[in-house]
Enzyme design. Sequence first.
Site, PDB file in Angstrom:
ATOM      1  N   LYS A  33     -16.536  17.951   6.382  1.00  0.00           N
ATOM      2  CA  LYS A  33     -16.397  17.256   7.661  1.00  0.00           C
ATOM      3  C   LYS A  33     -17.334  16.059   7.629  1.00  0.00           C
ATOM      4  CE  LYS A  33     -14.448  18.302  11.779  1.00  0.00           C
ATOM      5  NZ  LYS A  33     -13.224  19.000  12.138  1.00  0.00           N
TER       6      LYS A  33
ATOM      7  N   GLY B 220      -7.390  21.499  29.462  1.00  0.00           N
ATOM      8  CA  GLY B 220      -7.303  20.334  28.576  1.00  0.00           C
ATOM      9  C   GLY B 220      -5.871  20.117  28.126  1.00  0.00           C
TER      10      GLY B 220
ATOM     11  N   GLY C 126      -4.454  17.329  26.564  1.00  0.00           N
ATOM     12  CA  GLY C 126      -4.423  16.091  25.777  1.00  0.00           C
ATOM     13  C   GLY C 126      -3.372  16.210  24.691  1.00  0.00           C
ATOM     14  N   ASN C 127      -3.695  15.697  23.509  1.00  0.00           N
ATOM     15  CA  ASN C 127      -2.728  15.656  22.402  1.00  0.00           C
ATOM     16  C   ASN C 127      -2.149  17.025  22.076  1.00  0.00           C
ATOM     17  OD1 ASN C 127      -2.669  12.921  21.756  1.00  0.00           O
ATOM     18  ND2 ASN C 127      -4.689  13.075  20.805  1.00  0.00           N
ATOM     19  N   VAL C 128      -3.020  18.017  21.965  1.00  0.00           N
ATOM     20  CA  VAL C 128      -2.540  19.358  21.606  1.00  0.00           C
ATOM     21  C   VAL C 128      -2.099  20.126  22.855  1.00  0.00           C
ATOM     22  CG1 VAL C 128      -3.175  21.566  20.565  1.00  0.00           C
ATOM     23  CG2 VAL C 128      -4.045  19.445  19.577  1.00  0.00           C
TER      24      VAL C 128
HETATM   25  P1  NAD Z   1      -7.651  15.331  23.097  1.00  0.00           P
HETATM   26  O1  NAD Z   1      -8.887  14.547  23.263  1.00  0.00           O
HETATM   27  O2  NAD Z   1      -6.344  14.636  22.925  1.00  0.00           O
HETATM   28  O3  NAD Z   1      -7.448  16.321  24.343  1.00  0.00           O
HETATM   29  C1  NAD Z   1      -8.501  16.992  24.948  1.00  0.00           C
HETATM   30  C2  NAD Z   1      -8.184  16.983  26.433  1.00  0.00           C
HETATM   31  O4  NAD Z   1      -9.184  17.760  27.090  1.00  0.00           O
HETATM   32  C3  NAD Z   1      -8.231  15.581  27.050  1.00  0.00           C
HETATM   33  O5  NAD Z   1      -7.066  15.400  27.833  1.00  0.00           O
HETATM   34  C4  NAD Z   1      -9.499  15.605  27.886  1.00  0.00           C
HETATM   35  O6  NAD Z   1      -9.380  14.787  29.044  1.00  0.00           O
HETATM   36  C5  NAD Z   1      -9.580  17.051  28.256  1.00  0.00           C
HETATM   37  N1  NAD Z   1     -10.918  17.509  28.616  1.00  0.00           N
HETATM   38  C6  NAD Z   1     -12.120  17.145  28.100  1.00  0.00           C
HETATM   39  N2  NAD Z   1     -13.116  17.818  28.701  1.00  0.00           N
HETATM   40  C7  NAD Z   1     -12.517  18.635  29.610  1.00  0.00           C
HETATM   41  C8  NAD Z   1     -12.991  19.574  30.523  1.00  0.00           C
HETATM   42  N3  NAD Z   1     -14.303  19.791  30.680  1.00  0.00           N
HETATM   43  N4  NAD Z   1     -12.098  20.255  31.280  1.00  0.00           N
HETATM   44  C9  NAD Z   1     -10.771  20.014  31.166  1.00  0.00           C
HETATM   45  N5  NAD Z   1     -10.263  19.122  30.314  1.00  0.00           N
HETATM   46  C10 NAD Z   1     -11.124  18.439  29.549  1.00  0.00           C
HETATM   47  O7  NAD Z   1      -7.933  16.322  21.887  1.00  0.00           O
HETATM   48  P2  NAD Z   1      -6.882  17.210  21.093  1.00  0.00           P
HETATM   49  O8  NAD Z   1      -6.542  16.546  19.826  1.00  0.00           O
HETATM   50  O9  NAD Z   1      -5.800  17.641  22.031  1.00  0.00           O
HETATM   51  O10 NAD Z   1      -7.780  18.465  20.718  1.00  0.00           O
HETATM   52  C11 NAD Z   1      -8.068  19.469  21.668  1.00  0.00           C
HETATM   53  C12 NAD Z   1      -8.955  20.525  21.028  1.00  0.00           C
HETATM   54  O11 NAD Z   1      -8.279  21.113  19.904  1.00  0.00           O
HETATM   55  C13 NAD Z   1     -10.276  19.990  20.492  1.00  0.00           C
HETATM   56  O12 NAD Z   1     -11.263  20.980  20.651  1.00  0.00           O
HETATM   57  C14 NAD Z   1      -9.995  19.813  19.015  1.00  0.00           C
HETATM   58  O13 NAD Z   1     -11.177  19.882  18.241  1.00  0.00           O
HETATM   59  C15 NAD Z   1      -9.083  20.977  18.743  1.00  0.00           C
HETATM   60  N6  NAD Z   1      -8.222  20.776  17.584  1.00  0.00           N
HETATM   61  C16 NAD Z   1      -7.369  19.719  17.556  1.00  0.00           C
HETATM   62  C17 NAD Z   1      -6.563  19.539  16.441  1.00  0.00           C
HETATM   63  C18 NAD Z   1      -5.574  18.411  16.370  1.00  0.00           C
HETATM   64  O14 NAD Z   1      -4.710  18.429  15.476  1.00  0.00           O
HETATM   65  N7  NAD Z   1      -5.614  17.458  17.273  1.00  0.00           N
HETATM   66  C19 NAD Z   1      -6.631  20.441  15.354  1.00  0.00           C
HETATM   67  C20 NAD Z   1      -7.502  21.522  15.436  1.00  0.00           C
HETATM   68  C21 NAD Z   1      -8.298  21.676  16.556  1.00  0.00           C
END
Ligand code: NAD
Length: 366
Positions: free
Chosen positions: A80, A185, A187-189
Amino acid sequence: MNVFSHPEFDNHEHLSFFCDAQTGLRSIVAIHNSSRGPALGGCRMFPYASDEQALRDVLRLSRGMTYKSALANLDLGGGKSVIIGDPRKHKTDAMLEAMGRHLESLGGQYIAAEDSGTSVADLKVMGRHTRHVAGIAPRTGFDGNPSNGDPSPATAYGTFIGLKAAVRHRLGRDDLNGLKVAIQGIGNVGFRLARHLADAGAELWVHDIHEDNLRRAIDELGARPAAAEDILTLPVDVVAPCAMGAVLNDTSIPAIRAGIIAGAANNLLERPEHDAMLRQHDILYAPDFAINAGGIIDVFYERTGASPDQVRRHVDTIGETLAEIFSRSEKSGLPTGAIANELAEERFSKHIAGAGLAPQRWARAG
Ligand code: NAD
């Protein structure tokens, strides 16, 4: 600041600290273990309050990638990187290019992908100076849709498959119609997971700190908004944390009313002992690094080449891995996180023995 005697050091193979005065880049690359292959993991940009915080984060995340890839049966090592700074204020193309040059100097021992604070576009800027970036190649995605390389759709699909495995184990059902799910949350996932669930007939409650994300889930998926302080403790079947880590802790666990935790966020347990605490409270926990492996599987195949169907079938194995974790946990009485670590180590050792390699000593995660 201790390095070799750092509590999270865990025999990392390699650490490099890189500073580029001209662009303000300060970064750390950590390679935990490369016995199974080159170390692949995200490049996170975050305004760490101290160097110590950045070091701790990169060491923990990097070790976690060794376990995640071994558990997902991928020929990848764990690594990482972190860039110290606020992505909204400090990130520039020049800084990302400097990071690309640093990655190139490591000769492919570590391959960077998107993470919190970095995007496909950012990785492409790094890629002007190195081939050792991933998650950037446009192709047909695992679901047959066009993909720009972003691993989020595969992560969301894998989380959906894992959530279904948890529902099957705990509730004895395959049909998600009417299943109540709270998502923290979107967001993307989280949003994509919500869409899979809505398509399967689940009822959704959502919370996000960003109003536009919340609105999209309400308008497009019919989800109901929930308050920040309620989202983890609603009387639902499943809670899916998809925002940040450490949300499973001394305060939240006794208040959780759902029987299942199955979400994509990394490092969900605030401390290792929360694994056992979840079991004591009769909550079935789908370990984060098992359920959220869809993205790393997708990125792996971007580099090696595979048909969309092959990628999808590999992501589908997340369900089988979780079913095995749940059943071993039930038989042994051990919590699911401990079983996931054990299974990752078994898969790691089997691969190493099969390849006739001498493994680096490898301590138990968490
Ligand atoms: P992202 O930033 O697109 O989405 C995260 C969402 O959470 C955002 O909409 C943000 O506004 C919201 N958020 C932040 N703090 C918050 C809170 N206190 N309460 C409620 N909502 C809150 O990120 P992502 O890519 O969707 O990833 C989400 C999680 O999954 C992260 O922990 C990331 O490490 C993990 N993850 C993502 C991937 C991937 O492929 N994107 C892979 C493995 C793990």
